[in-house]
Scaffold this active site. Structure first.
Site, short mmCIF file in Angstrom:
data_model
loop_
_atom_site.label_atom_id
_atom_site.label_comp_id
_atom_site.label_asym_id
_atom_site.label_seq_id
_atom_site.Cartn_x
_atom_site.Cartn_y
_atom_site.Cartn_z
N HIS B 81 0.84 -1.21 0.00
CA HIS B 81 0.00 0.00 0.00
C HIS B 81 0.87 1.26 0.00
CE1 HIS B 81 -4.10 1.78 1.30
NE2 HIS B 81 -3.39 2.64 0.59
N ASN B 115 -4.70 5.76 -7.68
CA ASN B 115 -5.42 7.05 -7.64
C ASN B 115 -4.49 8.21 -7.94
OD1 ASN B 115 -4.10 6.66 -5.19
ND2 ASN B 115 -5.55 7.91 -4.05
N ASP B 173 -8.33 2.55 -4.34
CA ASP B 173 -7.89 3.13 -3.08
C ASP B 173 -7.81 4.65 -3.12
OD1 ASP B 173 -6.82 3.18 -0.40
OD2 ASP B 173 -4.97 3.86 -1.35
N HIS B 200 -10.81 0.06 -0.21
CA HIS B 200 -10.80 1.19 0.72
C HIS B 200 -12.25 1.34 1.18
CE1 HIS B 200 -9.96 5.66 1.54
NE2 HIS B 200 -11.28 5.61 1.51
N HIS B 276 -6.19 -0.70 5.19
CA HIS B 276 -6.10 0.19 6.35
C HIS B 276 -7.31 0.17 7.30
CE1 HIS B 276 -8.46 2.70 3.67
NE2 HIS B 276 -7.43 3.16 2.99
N ASP B 349 0.42 2.67 3.68
CA ASP B 349 -0.38 3.77 3.14
C ASP B 349 0.48 5.03 3.05
OD1 ASP B 349 -2.45 5.20 2.05
OD2 ASP B 349 -3.75 5.12 3.81
#
Lengths: 305, 472
Positions: B81, B115, B173, B200, B276, B349
């Site tokens: 991630h 993204n 995500d 997500h 997450h 993340d």
């Protein structure tokens, strides 16, 4: 005698239709393409959905059998004024038709029509339900091409979930001993397909060892209508479209029409020597003559006796 | 009934460097997933781990790295991630800068989210990112493809082409897949590719304009909160969809059958991986779903494991994260779930943002913290040292398990295996400063934090990608 589902016919029924078709095929080769078989009988074609080949095929078939054929189109009839299917059938029933051929956007429409008429009802395609006459003409086309049907390997490719052709052909083909497999994206296979006990493949690799590749029409409205079953026509044709490189020598290509050139197959493939597409259309006329005859056969025989 | 299809291969790319001949004398080799836990010498040669043994005779031409004696060697970390921010947001990060941050944190592989601007929603764009990595990245880079066209959550992206480009997984995500039909169709459409969907979770009608956890501290500070239901609601729904899709796959394919019977190639590979997780309630839902054998996995970030909403009273914009830092009970539940395996792995993340996007009032700042450089030290110092998490589990959750989820070969300490590893001085305590951040951005939620365990060397494909002088 109605013809609503391919399940209505036994193997013997289908073989009998083939024999009749052989005779009618010969009629088409004559200079005067008409026999008096259905003289004085009334055939109503009710096409509530757009159609070229099926409607023309049924109309010519009826005329060559000397039936009085009338065509009612959804767009130019009282249906356009909001008349219900039931009322339309009841109205026509007053004219005492002998045969009603129905094409309708809703599954089960032709079965429903049988409740309101004494005529023989022939299902010319009901929504995503069935298209038994297409199945019969495809079988006849295969029989003319290969002689025997038993043991043929056919892959039906593409938009199975929304195809009435697939829903008749899978079962009709297997009834005649053809080995059927389905190929296409998982999202275009009907949920619950495992109950059909038919092999499903997600890639065109599965075409390699089949005799016949039967392409279904990609229902464009499913993609353009905002449904998410397939990301784009570009991806569909790239992954599941048939092109000359994926066609093995000796394999035949079939398609119920109308073709989306450049989607389920490259533009030129429909016209190649391995294509049976026009052969199917030609076979369709003879088969539909046989179907119309067969629909009235019990009463014709009764009258003759 | 349905023929198994071997999915297209996953592509991982990094720049190739001349293979080095390196000897790490007297290091603690530790790879719990492969039952390695001993002090020995390790020889790297020809891109692979050539030897592991005691009192090794040194072949000529081998560089002996004496400075790392006594350090621990782990299979290199894998971050599933990462926001590489390329294409389009290279002012925040790019493949090269992210790879430096990754190498500094002991990561040998990272997977970029889709993204970006434009989003990676077509095959050629995924290939382009991976081509960039092949030219300039220090660590292996994998790329995620978008689930939906433009990550808009409406129309399915061209997932087959993305898979053929070698994407590691599919994910929107940064945004949720709120359209249930899209999720179900995507899961069906991906059948046979072996690629999971990473989700997500966020009900945007609930998260709305919230900027932190909805609870005691949002009430006190006057900041708009994000309720836990914004995560748990979609999670509960998505679990139902996964269950439905998995049952269908099981009936229809051999792969699904094998998956459900815990054998064969399909086993261990989830259909869906939840990203997450932040809530205690989510842990409960995951635990119950796994109890039923659902093919799912999930991750937790280092910041959700060590920080809470209480810290937001500082108004440090680097603590503005989505999903938000939750309460202490949630944090403890996440730690326990990671420890017992309910949560499968750690994902950083890593979300770089430029100063002008963070140095604004808290509510206006963008969401996200960087995390690659600090993940191990933060978790080792805060959770392993006090005994809340075993080192075994931490290494597994940072290396072996994320590899399994993505269907890639896991880094391992084994003779003949590719030399993807990191060397860590477990005793060094240090304070995170901006000087420790190797990416383009400095927005770390951990700045000023005392941590323990220093990555001193990272080796990818048998070449050194990062090394740090060891403090005496």
């Amino acid at each position: 005698m109605h013809l609503i589902s391919i399940d209505d016919l036994s193997v013997a029924d289908i073989k009998a239709l083939f024999q009749l078709s052989d005779g009618f095929l010969e009629v088409a080769a004559r200079p005067i393409k008409k026999v008096p078989t259905l003289r004085g009988r009334t055939q109503v074609n009710m096409f509530f959905e757009p159609s070229t080949r099926t409607q023309a095929s049924f109309e010519i078939a009826g005329k060559r059998l000397s039936a009085d054929v009338i065509n009612i189109k959804g767009s130019s009839s009282a249906v356009a004024k909001g008349e219900s299917l039931k009322d339309t059938i009841l109205t026509l029933e007053s004219y005492r038709p002998d045969i009603i051929v129905i094409r309708h956007a809703q599954v089960g429409a032709s079965r429903m029509a049988t409740r309101y008429t004494k005529a023989s009802v022939i299902n010319a395609g009901d929504g995503t339900g069935e298209h038994p006459t297409q199945c019969l003409l495809d079988l006849y086309s295969l029989r003319r091409t290969y002689g025997a049907l038993k043991g043929l390997k056919v892959a039906i490719v593409g938009d199975v979930v929304s195809s009435r052709v697939a829903r008749s052909n899978i079962f009709g083909f297997r009834k005649m001993g053809i080995e059927v497999r389905l190929v296409g994206p998982p999202t275009l296979m009907p949920p619950g397909i495992e109950c059909w006990d038919v092999p499903v493949h997600y890639d065109l690799e599965a075409l390699r060892d089949v005799d016949v590749i039967y392409l279904l029409r990609m229902q464009l409205e499913r993609v353009q209508g905002g449904l998410v079953a397939v990301p784009s026509l570009r991806e569909y044709s790239r992954v599941w479209g048939l092109d000359p490189y994926r066609l093995q020598p000796g394999q035949r290509v079939m398609h119920p029409g109308p073709i989306n050139r450049g989607v389920e197959m490259t533009g030129d493939l429909a016209d190649c020597e391995q294509s049976l597409i026009l052969h199917q259309v030609e076979s369709g006329l003879a088969v539909r003559m046989a179907i119309l005859y067969q629909a009235l056969a019990p009463q014709l025989e009764e009258e003759a006796a | 009934m349905i023929s198994p299809t071997s999915g297209p291969a996953l592509r991982l790319a990094c720049r190739s460097l001349p293979q080095e001949r390196l000897l790490l004398p007297s290091v603690h080799l530790f790879d719990p997933a492969h039952h390695v836990d001993r002090i020995a010498d390790l020889l790297i040669e020809g891109g692979t781990i050539a030897k592991m043994g005691d009192g090794m005779a040194v072949p000529s031409g081998v560089e002996i790295l004496n400075e790392f004696r006594g350090c621990w060697v782990f299979p290199g970390f894998v971050d599933m991630h990462t926001h590489l921010r390329t294409p389009g947001q290279e002012y925040k990060e790019d493949v090269v800068s992210a790879s430096r941050a990754a190498a500094a944190g002991g990561f040998v592989a990272v997977v970029g989210m889709a993204n970006t601007d434009p989003p990676v929603d077509v095959g050629p764009l995924a290939s382009w990112v991976l081509d960039q990595a092949a030219v300039g990245s220090e660590v292996l880079v994998g790329q995620v493809g978008a689930v939906s066209h433009g990550v808009q959550g409406e129309h399915m992206a061209e997932l087959r082409e993305l898979c053929e480009a070698g994407v590691a997984a599919l994910s929107d995500d940064g945004r949720p897949v709120n359209n249930a039909d899209l999720l179900l169709q995507a899961l069906r459409y991906l059948r046979g590719t072996g690629r999971p969907v990473l989700l997500h979770l966020e009900d945007r009608s609930l998260s709305a304009t919230g900027v932190m956890h909805e609870g005691r501290w949002s009430a006190r500070l006057g900041l708009r909160g994000i309720p836990t239901a914004a995560e748990t609601g979609p999670l509960a729904r998505d679990l139902e969809i996964v269950a439905y899709a998995a049952r269908e796959e099981e009936r229809q394919t051999d792969e699904g059958h094998e998956r459900s019977n815990g054998g064969g190639e399909g086993s261990g590979r989830p259909l869906v991986h939840f990203q997450h997780l932040s809530c205690a309630e989510s842990v409960g839902l995951i635990r119950a779903a796994k109890g039923q054998g659902l093919p799912i996995s999930c991750e937790v970030t280092p910041h959700h494991l060590v920080l809470t909403d209480e810290a937001v009273q500082s108004f440090d914009q680097n603590l503005k994260i989505n999903p938000p830092l939750r309460c202490e009970e949630a944090r403890r539940a996440l730690v326990a779930a990671l420890a017992d395996g309910t949560i499968d792995c750690v994902g950083t993340d890593h979300a770089p943002h430029a100063p002008h996007e963070k140095e604004v009032p808290f509510a206006d700042a963008l969401f996200g913290t960087v995390g690659l450089e600090t993940a191990f030290a933060v978790l080792y110092g805060t959770l392993v040292v006090p005994g809340d998490l075993s080192l075994d589990r931490l290494i597994d959750a940072m290396s072996t398990t994320p590899s399994r989820v993505l269907g890639m070969e896991a880094p391992r300490l084994e003779v003949g295996a590719p030399a993807h590893l990191c060397v860590v001085d477990l005793d060094e305590e240090w304070t995170v400063t901006t000087a420790d951040l190797m990416g383009k951005c400095r927005n770390s939620a951990f700045l000023g934090r005392r941590v323990q365990g220093r990555v001193v060397l990272t080796v990818v494909a048998g070449a050194r990608r990062f090394s740090r002088e060891r403090k005496e």
